[in-house]
Design an enzyme around this catalytic site. Sequence first.
Site, short mmCIF file in Angstrom:
data_model
loop_
_atom_site.label_atom_id
_atom_site.label_comp_id
_atom_site.label_asym_id
_atom_site.label_seq_id
_atom_site.Cartn_x
_atom_site.Cartn_y
_atom_site.Cartn_z
N CYS A 2 0.74 -1.25 0.00
CA CYS A 2 0.00 0.00 0.00
C CYS A 2 0.77 1.30 0.00
O CYS A 2 0.21 2.29 -0.44
CB CYS A 2 -0.96 0.00 1.19
SG CYS A 2 -2.16 -1.31 1.05
N ARG A 24 -4.18 4.21 3.80
CA ARG A 24 -4.36 3.23 2.73
C ARG A 24 -4.68 1.84 3.27
O ARG A 24 -5.13 0.98 2.52
CB ARG A 24 -3.09 3.14 1.90
CG ARG A 24 -2.81 4.38 1.08
CD ARG A 24 -1.41 4.35 0.50
NE ARG A 24 -1.23 5.42 -0.48
CZ ARG A 24 -1.20 5.24 -1.80
NH1 ARG A 24 -1.35 4.04 -2.29
NH2 ARG A 24 -1.03 6.25 -2.61
N TRP A 74 -0.05 -4.31 2.90
CA TRP A 74 -1.28 -5.06 3.14
C TRP A 74 -1.09 -6.39 2.44
O TRP A 74 -0.90 -6.46 1.24
CB TRP A 74 -2.49 -4.30 2.58
CG TRP A 74 -3.79 -4.98 2.88
CD1 TRP A 74 -4.48 -5.84 2.08
CD2 TRP A 74 -4.57 -4.85 4.07
NE1 TRP A 74 -5.63 -6.25 2.70
CE2 TRP A 74 -5.71 -5.66 3.91
CE3 TRP A 74 -4.41 -4.13 5.26
CZ2 TRP A 74 -6.68 -5.77 4.90
CZ3 TRP A 74 -5.38 -4.24 6.23
CH2 TRP A 74 -6.51 -5.04 6.05
N ASN A 78 5.02 -1.72 -4.48
CA ASN A 78 3.56 -1.76 -4.50
C ASN A 78 3.12 -2.43 -5.79
O ASN A 78 3.74 -2.22 -6.84
CB ASN A 78 2.95 -0.35 -4.47
CG ASN A 78 3.08 0.29 -3.12
OD1 ASN A 78 3.42 -0.35 -2.13
ND2 ASN A 78 2.80 1.59 -3.06
N GLY A 79 2.02 -3.18 -5.73
CA GLY A 79 1.49 -3.81 -6.92
C GLY A 79 1.55 -5.33 -6.84
O GLY A 79 1.78 -5.91 -5.77
N GLU A 107 -24.95 -1.45 -10.14
CA GLU A 107 -23.95 -0.40 -10.28
C GLU A 107 -22.92 -0.76 -11.34
O GLU A 107 -22.48 0.09 -12.12
CB GLU A 107 -23.29 -0.14 -8.92
CG GLU A 107 -22.12 0.83 -8.95
CD GLU A 107 -22.49 2.25 -9.35
OE1 GLU A 107 -21.57 3.08 -9.49
OE2 GLU A 107 -23.69 2.55 -9.53
N LYS A 141 -22.15 1.46 -14.67
CA LYS A 141 -20.83 1.98 -15.01
C LYS A 141 -20.42 1.59 -16.43
O LYS A 141 -19.87 2.39 -17.19
CB LYS A 141 -19.79 1.47 -14.00
CG LYS A 141 -19.86 2.14 -12.65
CD LYS A 141 -19.37 3.57 -12.73
CE LYS A 141 -19.81 4.37 -11.52
NZ LYS A 141 -21.25 4.73 -11.54
N GLU A 171 -22.42 3.69 -18.85
CA GLU A 171 -22.09 5.11 -18.82
C GLU A 171 -20.86 5.45 -19.64
O GLU A 171 -20.84 6.45 -20.36
CB GLU A 171 -21.85 5.56 -17.37
CG GLU A 171 -23.10 5.78 -16.56
CD GLU A 171 -22.75 6.27 -15.16
OE1 GLU A 171 -23.30 7.29 -14.74
OE2 GLU A 171 -21.92 5.62 -14.49
N HIS A 183 -36.44 -16.65 -15.08
CA HIS A 183 -37.74 -16.00 -15.26
C HIS A 183 -37.72 -15.03 -16.44
O HIS A 183 -38.54 -14.11 -16.49
CB HIS A 183 -38.16 -15.28 -13.98
CG HIS A 183 -38.38 -16.21 -12.82
ND1 HIS A 183 -39.46 -17.05 -12.74
CD2 HIS A 183 -37.63 -16.44 -11.72
CE1 HIS A 183 -39.39 -17.76 -11.63
NE2 HIS A 183 -38.29 -17.42 -10.99
N LYS A 187 -22.10 15.74 -14.72
CA LYS A 187 -21.74 15.33 -13.37
C LYS A 187 -22.85 15.64 -12.38
O LYS A 187 -23.24 14.79 -11.59
CB LYS A 187 -20.44 16.02 -12.94
CG LYS A 187 -19.97 15.62 -11.55
CD LYS A 187 -19.63 14.14 -11.51
CE LYS A 187 -19.23 13.69 -10.13
NZ LYS A 187 -19.13 12.21 -10.05
#
Length: 609
Positions: free
Chosen positions: A2, A27, A74, A99-100, A482, A486, A489, A505, A604
């Site tokens: 992180c 983080r 993490w 990181n990654g 959602e 996305k 959109e 159904h 927005k």
Amino acid sequence: MCGIVGAIASRDIVPVLVEGLKRLEYRGYDSSGIAVHAGSDITRVRRVGRVAEMEAAAVADNVHGELGIGHTRWATHGGVTEYNAHPHVSHGLIAVVHNGIIENHEQKRAELKAAGYQFESQTDTEVIAHLVHQYYLVEKDLFRAVHKATRELTGAYAIGVIALDRPDELVCARMGCPLLVGLGEGENFIASDVSAILSATRRVIFLEEGDIGRLTRDGVTLIDKDDQPVERKVHVSDVSLASLELGPYSHFMQKEIHEQPKALSDTIEAILDDGFSAELFGAAAANVLPTLSGVKILACGTSYYAGLTAKYWIESIAGVVCDVEIASEYRYRDAFADPQHLVVTISQSGETLDTMEALKYAKSLGHRHALSICNVRESAIPRASDLVFYTRAGAEIGVASTKAFTTQLVSLFALAVTLGKVRGRVTAEQEAQYLAELRHLPGSVQHALNLEPQITAWSAQFAAKNDALFLGRGLHYPIALEGALKLKEISYIHAEAYPAGELKHGPLALVDENMPVVVIAPNDALLEKVKSNMQEVRARGGELFVFADADSHFSDSDGVHVIRTPRHVGVLSPIVHSIPVQLLAYHVALTRGTDVDKPRNLAKSVTVE
């Protein structure tokens, strides 16, 4: 994985590293460490737990130096142990923070073992340390060694590297994970986030994809992904304006997806400080909340899906009936009003016209109390409400909401638990457990962000499609909604979402080899039902793309692709599973070449009907 910070200076940089790691705590992490060039050796201090514990150990060991790197981790590859904590060192000569996720780490580990390297950890990062060491023995140049090593890595990384016999340089590289360089006077820095080095400098360079940098006390040299010398623009950071700058990101949506650990941490802060107290929602809330017999949520778009998720929490945790309505529809029907029901409006901007008008209509019907959940202080909807909870997402520029959505979910979860507490349904022990789950949430979200390279690989398969289905059950059905929104959109692919049990159904008629089906499949009580629904899809030739948890016991097979979030986080799982569907939509849109931040026909803040 992180947070990174590194420094080269003509002063002791241990306090800089420690302060930087503390600033990166938002983080989420489970261990931390530093590696400092101490003259005769590279001194390393690592601890599981808080940065403060690592700091105390560094002070006790009298660690000092003018060159060093630090990290908050993490756990991904390997458990939460000191052996797996960063930095990782190869033969006492090379130290690395990372990181990654390195996707080809198993292949490289096998090659390095065959070359005689021994591994002390389970991490993918130790592969980088040994690979740099291997090249360094040949090149005798740290910059060239890092350059050659990174060209063998597949996946996402931001790394910082130091060498014992190179006390005057710090090398860094970036691919897929944010990393910046801070410019000082006679000293220079690297960090994942400008907040980590603000006490030392505000002048920063945001590294771009494939950049590799060599830092000395007197300057910085960079090469780009084509191995050409390059100069990057120097930015003077203004914290109050940071959310309005793209920084190292290509789009505001990408930036805002990656800002979610901090946005969530900032929103959660007040809850952790005071517990689930009525005062979180305003001075009058202590008198209002105990009198309520129900909740009515009014919202539009993404905020409406946040409300649908909240319905599950409010009815389960608080034992209070909850209705959720699309604000633009509610205002045009003959609605029944119960004055003992709290009207909750949700709006990122606080200016959404349909939601504002729905609130006015609710009041005209006799609703006495209104709670606004909003991200913009002193906007219209909060001013019209007697209770308010401000999310702390920061400015959200991209039209497709990301961090505003997940912080809305946190605020609605807080409402559910607070209602349960004032009604005597949530015990002190349960409250403590919910607080602990919130405390770990930013880290779990960061963990989900690390899945980005795998999700990116899926995007090419989606980009050529014209339609997609999203499936979820229970708490995760709104997240399927959602995800479909996305994708619509920003990629302009037609997508719909259904409760997975509804497939037979009607929607099953659409399933064939040309219809990708995305499934939200956490390891919860409905998992076996979801698995049955997936079999219905496979039996009709449909191709499945499954977001599961590590312990869901799915595996890739013909027509079934699986990405696992590493940990199931219980009742807060919808928030964590929001991240993969956001990333999927973003990368599909990139592949299709659409305008990610400004999709056609959308705005927005919707201030017209």
